[in-house]
Design an enzyme around this catalytic site. Structure first.
Site, PDB file in Angstrom:
ATOM      1  N   ALA A  28       0.805  -1.221   0.000  1.00 19.57           N
ATOM      2  CA  ALA A  28       0.000   0.000   0.000  1.00 19.57           C
ATOM      3  C   ALA A  28       0.837   1.269   0.000  1.00 19.57           C
ATOM      4  O   ALA A  28       0.425   2.299  -0.541  1.00 19.57           O
ATOM      5  CB  ALA A  28      -0.936   0.001   1.208  1.00 19.57           C
ATOM      6  N   THR A  86       0.506   5.540  -1.615  1.00 19.02           N
ATOM      7  CA  THR A  86       0.148   6.663  -0.745  1.00 19.02           C
ATOM      8  C   THR A  86       0.549   8.001  -1.357  1.00 19.02           C
ATOM      9  O   THR A  86      -0.134   9.012  -1.148  1.00 19.02           O
ATOM     10  CB  THR A  86       0.798   6.516   0.645  1.00 19.02           C
ATOM     11  OG1 THR A  86       2.208   6.329   0.492  1.00 19.02           O
ATOM     12  CG2 THR A  86       0.212   5.332   1.386  1.00 19.02           C
ATOM     13  N   PHE A 105      -3.455   1.140   5.119  1.00 17.69           N
ATOM     14  CA  PHE A 105      -4.306   0.650   6.209  1.00 17.69           C
ATOM     15  C   PHE A 105      -3.777   0.995   7.587  1.00 17.69           C
ATOM     16  O   PHE A 105      -4.535   1.263   8.497  1.00 17.69           O
ATOM     17  CB  PHE A 105      -4.440  -0.876   6.096  1.00 17.69           C
ATOM     18  CG  PHE A 105      -5.590  -1.309   5.230  1.00 17.69           C
ATOM     19  CD1 PHE A 105      -6.495  -2.252   5.680  1.00 17.69           C
ATOM     20  CD2 PHE A 105      -5.786  -0.771   3.975  1.00 17.69           C
ATOM     21  CE1 PHE A 105      -7.564  -2.655   4.893  1.00 17.69           C
ATOM     22  CE2 PHE A 105      -6.835  -1.164   3.175  1.00 17.69           C
ATOM     23  CZ  PHE A 105      -7.728  -2.114   3.635  1.00 17.69           C
ATOM     24  N   ILE A 108      -4.667  -3.081  -5.182  1.00 20.95           N
ATOM     25  CA  ILE A 108      -5.783  -3.402  -6.071  1.00 20.95           C
ATOM     26  C   ILE A 108      -6.177  -2.213  -6.936  1.00 20.95           C
ATOM     27  O   ILE A 108      -7.207  -2.238  -7.601  1.00 20.95           O
ATOM     28  CB  ILE A 108      -7.008  -3.882  -5.261  1.00 20.95           C
ATOM     29  CG1 ILE A 108      -7.475  -2.800  -4.277  1.00 20.95           C
ATOM     30  CG2 ILE A 108      -6.689  -5.174  -4.513  1.00 20.95           C
ATOM     31  CD1 ILE A 108      -8.753  -3.138  -3.521  1.00 20.95           C
ATOM     32  N   HIS A 142      -3.929  -9.535  -4.784  1.00 12.43           N
ATOM     33  CA  HIS A 142      -5.227  -9.321  -4.148  1.00 12.43           C
ATOM     34  C   HIS A 142      -6.298  -8.847  -5.121  1.00 12.43           C
ATOM     35  O   HIS A 142      -7.340  -8.338  -4.709  1.00 12.43           O
ATOM     36  CB  HIS A 142      -5.084  -8.332  -2.983  1.00 12.43           C
ATOM     37  CG  HIS A 142      -4.208  -8.852  -1.880  1.00 12.43           C
ATOM     38  ND1 HIS A 142      -3.476  -8.036  -1.027  1.00 12.43           N
ATOM     39  CD2 HIS A 142      -3.926 -10.121  -1.496  1.00 12.43           C
ATOM     40  CE1 HIS A 142      -2.791  -8.787  -0.179  1.00 12.43           C
ATOM     41  NE2 HIS A 142      -3.047 -10.049  -0.439  1.00 12.43           N
ATOM     42  N   CYS A 149     -20.347 -10.709 -12.272  1.00 11.13           N
ATOM     43  CA  CYS A 149     -21.645 -11.121 -11.746  1.00 11.13           C
ATOM     44  C   CYS A 149     -21.505 -12.507 -11.135  1.00 11.13           C
ATOM     45  O   CYS A 149     -21.017 -13.437 -11.776  1.00 11.13           O
ATOM     46  CB  CYS A 149     -22.687 -11.140 -12.857  1.00 11.13           C
ATOM     47  SG  CYS A 149     -24.281 -11.852 -12.341  1.00 11.13           S
ATOM     48  N   CYS A 201     -28.942  -9.662 -15.181  1.00  3.54           N
ATOM     49  CA  CYS A 201     -29.579 -10.932 -14.858  1.00  3.54           C
ATOM     50  C   CYS A 201     -30.095 -10.970 -13.424  1.00  3.54           C
ATOM     51  O   CYS A 201     -30.760 -11.932 -13.020  1.00  3.54           O
ATOM     52  CB  CYS A 201     -28.619 -12.094 -15.099  1.00  3.54           C
ATOM     53  SG  CYS A 201     -27.371 -12.301 -13.801  1.00  3.54           S
ATOM     54  N   SER A 215       4.710  -3.293   5.053  1.00  4.28           N
ATOM     55  CA  SER A 215       5.234  -3.682   6.361  1.00  4.28           C
ATOM     56  C   SER A 215       5.253  -5.196   6.515  1.00  4.28           C
ATOM     57  O   SER A 215       5.623  -5.711   7.571  1.00  4.28           O
ATOM     58  CB  SER A 215       4.395  -3.049   7.482  1.00  4.28           C
ATOM     59  OG  SER A 215       3.028  -3.388   7.325  1.00  4.28           O
ATOM     60  N   ILE A 220       8.815   5.894  -1.191  1.00  4.83           N
ATOM     61  CA  ILE A 220       9.349   5.138  -2.321  1.00  4.83           C
ATOM     62  C   ILE A 220       9.302   5.921  -3.620  1.00  4.83           C
ATOM     63  O   ILE A 220      10.210   5.809  -4.460  1.00  4.83           O
ATOM     64  CB  ILE A 220       8.625   3.785  -2.458  1.00  4.83           C
ATOM     65  CG1 ILE A 220       9.327   2.918  -3.494  1.00  4.83           C
ATOM     66  CG2 ILE A 220       7.153   3.982  -2.775  1.00  4.83           C
ATOM     67  CD1 ILE A 220       8.947   1.468  -3.431  1.00  4.83           C
TER      68      ILE A 220
END
Length: 238
Positions: free
Chosen positions: A24, A28, A35, A105, A121, A129, A152, A191, A231
């Site tokens: 993550a 940032t 998180f 993601i 992930h 669906c 549907c 981490s 980074i």
């Protein structure tokens, strides 16, 4: 250019087999919260903790609240790749980066131009669906309200790995293969708290391990080079 950046440049200049493993913290600097930092999702007020809302059980039992949180906190359609994403994509184009393994993601690596990306992930840009299997893009979630439905009648589920769900085995195998064959492995913006993804670093067989992370990681990796700056700021100097 500091001494550590010079060391990193020497390592990356001397190889055409870099694999990047990120989390993550890579996003940032693109405005997407992680998180666990001071302003991350685990430190924001919701009726339920994020790890509960983002679980398979909660998704099934309380889909309305799941999608309310998901739209508010997991989607960032206006986010742009930062210097880290762009440098990795440029290295891939030059033939230096063989693969990017990511826990994110958000799809920012692909937006920057990286093609060999293993998304452990899943991705917010893929949705399907649960009844008929039809795939939808991100707009299907953004433009809907409540629980998104297919024509549907089935629920459109994000193709992301929720807590209590297993990783895609094909993606996992490809990530393990890439890491095990790497000359230089750069771990950035993670981490290493989330398993089984965090355990993938154990497959690295080389001796040129670089860690770029603002905070301490959960275990001693024996990294030959450790950089505690952001980074994007770090890779942007190369």
């Amino acid at each position: 250019m500091t001494g550590t950046i010079q060391q990193l440049k020497a390592l990356t200049d001397a190889t055409d087999n870099i694999v990047f493993f990120g989390g993550a913290g890579v996003s940032t600097e693109s405005g997407i919260p992680d998180f666990r930092s001071a302003d991350g999702l685990y430190n924001q007020e919701w009726q339920y903790p994020p790890e509960v809302i983002l679980s398979h059980t909660f998704y099934k039992s309380n889909p309305e609240e799941f999608f309310r949180f998901y739209r508010a906190k997991m989607l960032a359609p206006d986010a742009k790749p930062n210097a880290a994403h762009l440098k990795l994509a440029a290295w891939e184009k030059e033939g230096k980066v063989r693969a990017v393994v990511t826990q994110n993601i958000d799809g920012l690596h692909q937006a920057a131009g990286s093609r060999h990306v293993h998304e452990l992930h899943g991705s917010v840009h893929r949705n399907y669906c649960e009844r008929c299997g039809k795939f939808y893009g991100l707009d299907a979630i953004l433009s809907s309200t409540g629980v998104p439905r297919c024509a549907c009648g089935g629920i459109i589920k994000p193709d992301v790995v929720l807590y209590e769900e297993g990783l895609d085995q094909q993606t996992l195998s490809a990530a393990i293969h890439a890491i095990s064959k790497a000359d230089v492995l750069i771990i950035g913006g993670t981490s290493l708290n989330v398993y089984p993804a965090a355990g993938l670093v154990n497959y690295y067989r080389g001796n040129k391990l670089v860690l770029i992370n603002k905070s301490d990681v959960t275990k001693d990796l024996g990294a030959g080079l450790i950089i505690t700056d952001p980074i994007g700021e770090t890779l942007g100097q190369l």
